[in-house]
Write a protein that holds these residues in place. Structure first.
Motif, mmCIF file in Angstrom:
data_model
loop_
_atom_site.group_PDB
_atom_site.id
_atom_site.type_symbol
_atom_site.label_atom_id
_atom_site.label_comp_id
_atom_site.label_asym_id
_atom_site.label_seq_id
_atom_site.Cartn_x
_atom_site.Cartn_y
_atom_site.Cartn_z
ATOM 1 N N ASN A 1 1.640 -60.262 -24.609
ATOM 2 C CA ASN A 1 1.230 -59.695 -23.320
ATOM 3 C C ASN A 1 0.056 -58.728 -23.501
ATOM 4 O O ASN A 1 0.164 -57.763 -24.254
ATOM 5 N N PRO A 2 -1.063 -58.988 -22.813
ATOM 6 C CA PRO A 2 -2.229 -58.118 -22.989
ATOM 7 C C PRO A 2 -1.982 -56.674 -22.547
ATOM 8 O O PRO A 2 -2.690 -55.767 -22.985
ATOM 9 N N ALA A 3 -0.986 -56.444 -21.699
ATOM 10 C CA ALA A 3 -0.718 -55.073 -21.251
ATOM 11 C C ALA A 3 -0.253 -54.184 -22.392
ATOM 12 O O ALA A 3 -0.400 -52.956 -22.338
ATOM 13 N N PHE B 1 -2.552 -51.695 -23.700
ATOM 14 C CA PHE B 1 -2.876 -50.573 -22.816
ATOM 15 C C PHE B 1 -1.710 -49.614 -22.624
ATOM 16 O O PHE B 1 -1.767 -48.710 -21.801
ATOM 17 N N MET C 1 -1.600 -46.295 -20.286
ATOM 18 C CA MET C 1 -0.688 -46.171 -19.143
ATOM 19 C C MET C 1 0.137 -44.889 -19.225
ATOM 20 O O MET C 1 0.267 -44.164 -18.248
ATOM 21 N N TYR D 1 7.275 -43.989 -12.341
ATOM 22 C CA TYR D 1 6.064 -44.643 -12.848
ATOM 23 C C TYR D 1 6.409 -45.789 -13.807
ATOM 24 O O TYR D 1 5.817 -46.865 -13.754
ATOM 25 N N ALA E 1 7.766 -48.665 -11.727
ATOM 26 C CA ALA E 1 6.813 -49.274 -10.782
ATOM 27 C C ALA E 1 5.615 -49.899 -11.497
ATOM 28 O O ALA E 1 5.084 -50.908 -11.044
ATOM 29 N N VAL E 2 5.186 -49.310 -12.601
ATOM 30 C CA VAL E 2 3.938 -49.738 -13.237
ATOM 31 C C VAL E 2 4.161 -50.335 -14.631
ATOM 32 O O VAL E 2 3.777 -51.481 -14.897
ATOM 33 N N PRO F 1 6.700 -53.615 -15.022
ATOM 34 C CA PRO F 1 6.108 -54.814 -14.420
ATOM 35 C C PRO F 1 4.847 -55.284 -15.145
ATOM 36 O O PRO F 1 4.658 -56.486 -15.367
ATOM 37 N N ALA F 2 3.970 -54.342 -15.539
ATOM 38 C CA ALA F 2 2.742 -54.727 -16.233
ATOM 39 C C ALA F 2 3.068 -55.422 -17.553
ATOM 40 O O ALA F 2 2.395 -56.371 -17.955
ATOM 41 N N MET G 1 -3.295 -45.133 -12.141
ATOM 42 C CA MET G 1 -3.666 -46.238 -13.031
ATOM 43 C C MET G 1 -5.169 -46.268 -13.268
ATOM 44 O O MET G 1 -5.627 -46.411 -14.396
ATOM 45 N N PHE H 1 -14.090 -52.949 -20.533
ATOM 46 C CA PHE H 1 -12.757 -52.361 -20.663
ATOM 47 C C PHE H 1 -12.025 -52.388 -19.329
ATOM 48 O O PHE H 1 -10.857 -52.763 -19.246
ATOM 49 N N ARG I 1 -10.713 -55.850 -18.351
ATOM 50 C CA ARG I 1 -9.503 -56.211 -19.107
ATOM 51 C C ARG I 1 -8.285 -55.459 -18.582
ATOM 52 O O ARG I 1 -7.206 -56.019 -18.416
ATOM 53 N N TYR I 2 -8.484 -54.162 -18.347
ATOM 54 C CA TYR I 2 -7.381 -53.308 -17.892
ATOM 55 C C TYR I 2 -6.866 -53.759 -16.521
ATOM 56 O O TYR I 2 -5.655 -53.803 -16.274
ATOM 57 N N ALA J 1 -4.881 -56.966 -17.032
ATOM 58 C CA ALA J 1 -3.668 -56.837 -17.845
ATOM 59 C C ALA J 1 -2.645 -55.895 -17.226
ATOM 60 O O ALA J 1 -1.438 -56.092 -17.377
ATOM 61 N N VAL J 2 -3.103 -54.862 -16.543
ATOM 62 C CA VAL J 2 -2.194 -53.816 -16.067
ATOM 63 C C VAL J 2 -2.123 -53.751 -14.538
ATOM 64 O O VAL J 2 -1.054 -53.873 -13.942
ATOM 65 N N PRO K 1 -0.996 -57.164 -12.413
ATOM 66 C CA PRO K 1 0.433 -57.478 -12.617
ATOM 67 C C PRO K 1 1.358 -56.401 -12.057
ATOM 68 O O PRO K 1 2.389 -56.713 -11.445
ATOM 69 N N ALA K 2 1.002 -55.125 -12.244
ATOM 70 C CA ALA K 2 1.868 -54.055 -11.723
ATOM 71 C C ALA K 2 1.968 -54.139 -10.208
ATOM 72 O O ALA K 2 3.026 -53.870 -9.618
#
Lengths: 198, 198
Positions: free
Chosen positions: A152-154, A157, A161, A185, A188-189, A192-193, B161, B181, B184-185, B188-189, B192-193
């Motif tokens: 997972n690319p998240a 990060f 986050m 947080y 919610a973030v 899921p990410a 975020m 950057f 990508r963020y 990825a984040v 999806p969130a």
């Protein structure tokens, strides 16, 4: 209380209690005057030790400051609760129980680190890298359990986050981050990410 | 170049060009000395204007500084591209094209705002609130189009975020944020969130 100043340099060996005392004085001074204005002279005078002792033990102001921060903030190796959401919420629970002060100190240091490469390096090595390693461990365990996809690319990060939430809470809402905010947080973030599923 | 100092106070009315010149001088000074060390005297001297003129027009240092920031940074109302991912990537594309300098200024100001309530308030009103309103609009449009759930809890954390990514990129990796950057963020984040689906 004895003072180092009267003891010949080569015989000085600080006891752990004395070290802790010095670290607390450094943090106290940081709060009072900030990083830029903090001098080794002031630390020596406040702690009634010699500058030679300070430099022998810590080499430089950035090193002393960062070591002081690391050794006075409550240690928190990430707990292994057996699930990713458990691990993250356990981490969240640690916010707001007195760590507010650290947050404002760290904000001040971040600012100072933009102009001091030595401080930036010391912060990275002693404060940031250990946190990052902890986060990586926690994600590896989650992927091994099949709670999140392996690629997972998240995951890359995750530090942004987590740290981003802490910093922006103050900046945007003018309150220090606390456990309740971090719990919300994470649900919610962050989960899921990451594509978390039980 | 004419100077304000020789003109009787009540007749002074700054032209838009002259205002812009003043704002640029303030930003220049901010970069040179930082917020804390910046004085109205220095601004007056650098811009060859009178302090009376500065105070009449801007009331206070925080107000002058924040207005200068707002009026010299490129305006970027969020574009309406017709899709949430399009809107966010359009926003991301604006990073790194010279805005690096603003980032370091804003970092310095964030630090100063922790000890100056006036500056914090001026930053909130003139810099932060307009950005937040823009983000809210963009999310409302996305929810209206059915791209994200109406009540997704991640929407509340949109500002954290986005701003968090910008700030932590520098703090963690010691580079300024750039468009690559942010693209990508967002993929990825952020998307999806938010539970984004086309």
């Amino acid at each position: 209380m004895t003072t180092d100043a009267s003891v010949p340099a080569r015989r000085t060996r600080l006891t752990p209690e004395r070290e802790q005392e010095l670290y607390e004085a450094v943090i106290e001074l940081l709060r009072e005057v900030g990083y830029e204005a903090l001098t080794m002279d002031a630390v020596a005078s406040r702690t009634r030790s010699s500058k030679a002792t300070l430099y022998r033990q810590w080499k430089s102001k950035p090193e002393l400051v960062v070591t002081a921060l690391r050794c006075t903030k409550p240690a928190h190796a990430p707990v292994d609760t057996g699930s990713l959401d458990g691990d993250l919420h356990a981490m969240a629970a640690g916010f707001g129980d007195g760590s507010e002060v650290d947050t404002s100190l760290i904000r001040g240091l971040s600012h100072a680190s933009a102009t001091s490469p030595d401080l930036a390096e010391a912060m990275r090595e002693h404060l940031i890298d250990p946190e990052l390693a902890g986060l990586r461990q926690l994600l590896t365990r989650a992927a091994d359990r099949g709670e999140i996809p392996q690629d997972n690319p998240a995951a890359d990060f995750m530090p942004h986050m987590m740290l981003g939430a802490v910093i922006t809470r103050r900046l945007l809402e003018d309150v220090e981050v606390d456990a309740a905010f971090m719990h919300r947080y994470i649900d919610a973030v962050v989960l899921p990410a990451l594509g978390f599923r039980r």
